[in-house]
Motif scaffolding. Structure first.
Motif, PDB file in Angstrom:
ATOM      1  N   GLU A  40      11.914  -2.826   6.278  1.00 12.80           N
ATOM      2  CA  GLU A  40      12.075  -2.165   4.984  1.00 12.80           C
ATOM      3  C   GLU A  40      12.400  -0.688   5.125  1.00 12.80           C
ATOM      4  OE1 GLU A  40       9.657  -1.379   0.832  1.00 12.80           O
ATOM      5  OE2 GLU A  40       8.898  -2.883   2.214  1.00 12.80           O
ATOM      6  N   TYR A  41      11.772  -0.014   6.100  1.00 12.20           N
ATOM      7  CA  TYR A  41      11.980   1.427   6.279  1.00 12.20           C
ATOM      8  C   TYR A  41      12.784   1.746   7.533  1.00 12.20           C
ATOM      9  CZ  TYR A  41       8.754   1.786   2.460  1.00 12.20           C
ATOM     10  OH  TYR A  41       8.170   1.665   1.219  1.00 12.20           O
ATOM     11  N   ASP A  42      13.410   0.738   8.134  1.00 14.03           N
ATOM     12  CA  ASP A  42      14.281   0.910   9.290  1.00 14.03           C
ATOM     13  C   ASP A  42      13.597   1.735  10.384  1.00 14.03           C
ATOM     14  OD1 ASP A  42      16.628   0.483  10.711  1.00 14.03           O
ATOM     15  OD2 ASP A  42      17.519   2.363  10.008  1.00 14.03           O
TER      16      ASP A  42
ATOM     17  N   ASP B 267       1.718  -5.092   9.060  1.00 16.02           N
ATOM     18  CA  ASP B 267       2.681  -5.680   8.123  1.00 16.02           C
ATOM     19  C   ASP B 267       4.072  -5.425   8.693  1.00 16.02           C
ATOM     20  OD1 ASP B 267       4.346  -6.483   6.075  1.00 16.02           O
ATOM     21  OD2 ASP B 267       3.394  -5.265   4.524  1.00 16.02           O
ATOM     22  N   LEU B 268       4.572  -6.368   9.478  1.00 21.38           N
ATOM     23  CA  LEU B 268       5.836  -6.160  10.196  1.00 21.38           C
ATOM     24  C   LEU B 268       7.038  -5.970   9.279  1.00 21.38           C
ATOM     25  CD1 LEU B 268       5.343  -8.609  13.201  1.00 21.38           C
ATOM     26  CD2 LEU B 268       5.155  -6.105  13.182  1.00 21.38           C
ATOM     27  N   ASP B 269       6.941  -6.352   8.010  1.00 19.60           N
ATOM     28  CA  ASP B 269       8.046  -6.133   7.073  1.00 19.60           C
ATOM     29  C   ASP B 269       8.343  -4.645   6.897  1.00 19.60           C
ATOM     30  OD1 ASP B 269       8.354  -8.858   6.709  1.00 19.60           O
ATOM     31  OD2 ASP B 269       7.130  -8.908   4.885  1.00 19.60           O
TER      32      ASP B 269
ATOM     33  N   ASP C 133       0.833  -1.206   0.000  1.00 21.24           N
ATOM     34  CA  ASP C 133       0.000   0.000   0.000  1.00 21.24           C
ATOM     35  C   ASP C 133       0.867   1.255   0.000  1.00 21.24           C
ATOM     36  OD1 ASP C 133      -2.255  -1.631   0.147  1.00 21.24           O
ATOM     37  OD2 ASP C 133      -2.563  -1.284   2.303  1.00 21.24           O
ATOM     38  N   ILE C 134       1.951   1.234   0.795  1.00 22.48           N
ATOM     39  CA  ILE C 134       2.871   2.382   0.822  1.00 22.48           C
ATOM     40  C   ILE C 134       3.471   2.580  -0.561  1.00 22.48           C
ATOM     41  CG2 ILE C 134       5.059   3.273   1.723  1.00 22.48           C
ATOM     42  CD1 ILE C 134       4.374   1.900   4.391  1.00 22.48           C
TER      43      ILE C 134
END
Length: 125
Positions: free
Chosen positions: A74-76, A68-70, A19-20
């Motif tokens: 992904e974005y630190d 969504d824990l990824d 979504d982001i």
């Protein structure tokens, strides 16, 4: 790159990293507020990002990485709230210093926008 959709006047809730990615791809300038439910600082900054969405042509979204824990990796994301600024699809800035007022958020945006400053209200360009 030209925005393909109209800039929303209030924050859009996003659930996943996909979504982001889609939101960022649709808007030349996108600000994503990464927050956590139950976080007092996150609750306090919510009306600030709402004011940014209303007063500017910056596309604003909110995202709870617990869906969504990824997103955390992904974005630190090390703390919440974290504001992620994307310009032309690229992450160009991050503001992760706790609560920030409207002026501080607009100053952060102005510091990173260069040729896209026209999306900001006149007093912040």
């Amino acid at each position: 790159m030209t925005a393909s959709v109209e800039t929303p006047t209030k924050p859009v809730e996003l659930d996943t990293g996909a979504d982001i990615d889609a939101f960022v791809a649709e808007h030349d300038v996108a600000l994503v507020d990464v927050y956590r439910t139950g976080c007092a600082l996150c609750d306090a900054i919510e009306p600030i990002v709402g004011a940014v969405a209303k007063a500017s042509d910056v596309a604003v979204a909110t995202c709870n990485p617990q869906t969504d824990l990824d997103i955390v990796d992904e974005y630190d994301i090390r703390s919440v709230p974290t504001l992620l600024l994307f310009v032309d699809g690229e992450l160009v800035g991050r503001l992760a210093e706790g609560f920030q007022g409207v002026d501080a958020v607009f100053d952060f945006l102005a510091d990173h926008l260069d040729e896209h400053r026209d999306v900001l209200p006149t007093e912040y360009r």
